[in-house]
Design a protein around this motif. Structure first.
Motif, mmCIF file in Angstrom:
data_model
loop_
_atom_site.group_PDB
_atom_site.id
_atom_site.type_symbol
_atom_site.label_atom_id
_atom_site.label_comp_id
_atom_site.label_asym_id
_atom_site.label_seq_id
_atom_site.Cartn_x
_atom_site.Cartn_y
_atom_site.Cartn_z
ATOM 1 N N LEU A 18 -5.942 4.513 10.513
ATOM 2 C CA LEU A 18 -6.169 3.138 10.042
ATOM 3 C C LEU A 18 -5.343 2.144 10.864
ATOM 4 C CD1 LEU A 18 -6.144 3.685 6.147
ATOM 5 C CD2 LEU A 18 -8.129 3.255 7.595
ATOM 6 N N GLN A 21 0.836 -1.201 0.000
ATOM 7 C CA GLN A 21 0.000 0.000 0.000
ATOM 8 C C GLN A 21 0.867 1.245 0.000
ATOM 9 O OE1 GLN A 21 -3.004 0.297 -0.670
ATOM 10 N NE2 GLN A 21 -4.434 -0.716 0.694
ATOM 11 N N THR A 22 0.523 2.175 -0.858
ATOM 12 C CA THR A 22 1.214 3.459 -0.868
ATOM 13 C C THR A 22 0.688 4.288 0.302
ATOM 14 O OG1 THR A 22 1.001 3.271 -3.259
ATOM 15 C CG2 THR A 22 1.813 5.373 -2.410
ATOM 16 N N ARG A 44 -13.379 -0.427 2.628
ATOM 17 C CA ARG A 44 -13.630 -1.839 2.957
ATOM 18 C C ARG A 44 -12.922 -2.214 4.250
ATOM 19 N NH1 ARG A 44 -12.320 -2.483 -2.516
ATOM 20 N NH2 ARG A 44 -10.457 -3.668 -2.060
ATOM 21 N N SER A 68 -10.106 -8.330 -1.555
ATOM 22 C CA SER A 68 -10.468 -8.556 -2.958
ATOM 23 C C SER A 68 -11.785 -7.918 -3.363
ATOM 24 C CB SER A 68 -10.546 -10.062 -3.219
ATOM 25 O OG SER A 68 -11.567 -10.611 -2.428
ATOM 26 N N ALA A 69 -12.475 -7.267 -2.423
ATOM 27 C CA ALA A 69 -13.799 -6.663 -2.690
ATOM 28 C C ALA A 69 -14.821 -7.727 -3.071
ATOM 29 C CB ALA A 69 -13.715 -5.595 -3.775
ATOM 30 N N VAL A 103 -12.467 5.618 0.682
ATOM 31 C CA VAL A 103 -13.102 4.937 -0.452
ATOM 32 C C VAL A 103 -12.317 3.659 -0.748
ATOM 33 C CG1 VAL A 103 -14.043 7.015 -1.541
ATOM 34 C CG2 VAL A 103 -11.740 6.279 -2.120
ATOM 35 N N ALA A 104 -12.890 2.847 -1.626
ATOM 36 C CA ALA A 104 -12.238 1.630 -2.128
ATOM 37 C C ALA A 104 -11.690 0.770 -0.988
ATOM 38 C CB ALA A 104 -11.165 1.998 -3.145
ATOM 39 N N SER A 105 -10.427 0.342 -1.064
ATOM 40 C CA SER A 105 -9.925 -0.620 -0.061
ATOM 41 C C SER A 105 -9.884 -0.007 1.328
ATOM 42 C CB SER A 105 -8.548 -1.141 -0.464
ATOM 43 O OG SER A 105 -7.604 -0.105 -0.461
ATOM 44 N N ASP A 106 -9.694 1.318 1.424
ATOM 45 C CA ASP A 106 -9.720 1.956 2.748
ATOM 46 C C ASP A 106 -11.111 1.811 3.377
ATOM 47 O OD1 ASP A 106 -7.092 2.829 2.554
ATOM 48 O OD2 ASP A 106 -7.661 4.699 1.580
#
Lengths: 224, 267
Positions: free
Chosen positions: A16, A4-5, A85, A216-217, A80-83
């Motif tokens: 997080l 992760q960047t 989730r 993996s969403a 948003v997105a993986s954060d």
């Protein structure tokens, strides 16, 4: 997992990390309470049972704290997105952990009842069930710590062993209850404890599903 | 959200309002490319958001759709084609004024004319030859209602447009745009100068307008893109990196670069 960047807002990364640390700490406490409850049963120790029951407020508070951190992250950082989730699934995981903690309390209360009634306890029936349930929690937390979806997926397979063993133990313990034995009440309590261990396995599976979703969403709940 | 999911399915069968194919664009006569090999379809009566860091080319690409870039010396599409409503907009037969009637534009900063509220909306109509007072009045009212501004200005139509708040001025500009009945509305950061209440009103308006118009919006506000758009396109350094449903882009994008950008990570 993919590297992760870091976020431009370092506070977001810190928040997080905080939620992750809190969930892992909560899991560690729940896992310890389960061990203490079982040790109380095996070693005939009221003090351990009482401690597990008393510590449940702490577990509940940890769940509330994680909810509060989640709310703050959602409000301040709009993930948003993986954060997103990760944040939502971490909250779900804390919910499962709280219920695992409740099952540890149930086991402690039933053990305490048996000890107070002076019943003979034959806890060996449950050793293997306990080992499988505890291993599932261990695996779930390792998978969460490393965000390892493959490890998380395997929990479901492990749980099938636990379910099969539970069915076997259910029959065995039920057979003891059917007679007019003096130990009937003891076996009823052991049956309930076995049920709690089986439910703990289900909750570990739920945690595994949350971890797969983070990585993996993919929503693998309710897929048989 | 549910209506958007259903709409996405409908979109697959509808012809695109805008089709860009292999578009290169340069500001210096082709020496350096500001847009590289962009292909994109914009579905009709939907909101498509362009996102990406400053300088990525999203506004440049937006301005290609009504040839606003023609006004800059040396600027132009150097390769590829752009069809708007089935017409290649660079074809010699295309009248740029007519194109801009069909493809209206709302800018970052509201830019009302130094005239009355009513005259701002009627301006384009008069240019189009509409002079009858009753028709002008009807269309001014219709446009102001369409821009959700009528109730706030109906008793002050002859006051200066500058007497309106920033949010009202922006909605006035939207009313002015829709007065000439375009088919496509381009919006270049339409809320960046507005407060949250005015922003909410414009966003609400965008959702309403999408029932009648095809909308393309450039925004730096990720939450705005998620709230108002059906589709999102992510641009980076003059390239279109990812394009898909907004739901997909903001929940599980295919590219790590997209995810890094929308989640505020170092790219």
């Amino acid at each position: 997992m993919q590297e992760q960047t870091p976020h431009i807002l370092s506070e977001f990364d810190e928040a997080l990390q905080l939620i992750k640390t809190r969930v892992i700490n909560m899991a560690s406490d729940c896992r310890m309470h389960l061990s203490m409850a079982l040790e109380g049963l095996v070693e005939n120790r009221l003090d351990l049972c009482n401690e597990v029951i008393a510590e449940d407020d702490n577990v509940d508070q940890q769940e509330l704290d994680i909810d509060a951190i989640t709310m703050e992250i959602l409000t301040r950082f709009n993930p948003v997105a993986s954060d997103l989730r990760f944040v939502i699934s971490s909250m779900n995981i804390s919910r499962s952990l709280e219920r695992i903690g409740d099952h540890a309390v149930n086991i402690a209360k039933r053990t305490r009842k048996m000890i107070k009634n002076g019943a003979t306890r034959d806890s060996s029936h449950l050793n293997e069930l306990f080992d499988l349930a505890a291993e599932e929690i261990n695996e779930a937390m390792l998978a969460y710590s490393d965000l390892d979806s493959e490890r998380a997926r395997r929990i479901k397979e492990s749980d099938q062993k636990l379910d099969a063993l539970y069915k076997k133990k259910f029959k065995q313990l039920s057979a003891f209850i059917e007679g007019d034995s003096e130990e009937k009440n003891q076996y009823i309590q052991l049956l309930f404890i076995a049920r709690s261990l089986e439910r703990i396995g289900d909750l570990a599976v739920n945690i595994g599903e949350d971890i797969v979703f983070i990585q993996s969403a993919e929503d693998i709940r309710h897929q048989g | 959200m549910i209506h958007k999911v259903i709409s996405e399915e409908n979109v697959k069968t509808a012809p695109s309002a805008i089709v860009a194919q292999d578009v290169d664009f340069s500001y210096d006569g082709g020496k350096t490319l500001s847009l590289k090999n962009i292909s994109l379809e914009v579905p009709p009566k939907k909101v498509t958001a362009f996102i990406g860091p400053s300088g990525c080319g999203k506004s440049t690409f937006l301005r290609c759709f009504n040839r606003m870039n023609d006004m800059i010396d040396g600027a132009g599409v150097t390769r590829g084609s752009i069809h708007v409503l089935d017409e290649e907009i660079h074809h010699p037969s295309i009248n740029v004024i007519d194109l801009r009637k069909k493809v209206g534009m709302v800018f970052q900063k509201s830019n009302p004319f130094p005239r009355s509220i009513s005259d701002n909306v009627a301006y384009g109509l008069r240019l189009n030859g509409i002079t009858q007072k009753s028709e002008l009045q009807d269309r001014v009212e219709h446009s102001l209602r369409g821009a959700a501004l009528w109730d706030e200005v109906k008793d002050r139509l002859h006051e200066s447009a500058f007497s309106l708040s920033g949010g009202q001025q922006q909605r006035l500009c939207i009313a002015r745009t829709i007065a000439v009945e375009p088919r496509v509305i381009l919006m270049d950061e339409p809320c960046s100068a507005l407060d949250p209440v005015a922003t909410a009103k414009v966003e609400n308006l965008i959702s309403e307008l999408a029932k009648e118009y095809t909308i393309v919006i450039v925004t730096h506000n990720m939450q705005q893109a998620t709230r108002v758009s059906d589709f999102t396109a992510y641009f980076y350094l003059g390239e279109l990196l990812e394009h898909g449903s907004t739901k997909k882009i903001f929940s599980n994008p295919d590219l790590k670069q997209t995810e890094d950008y929308i989640s505020g990570r170092f790219g």
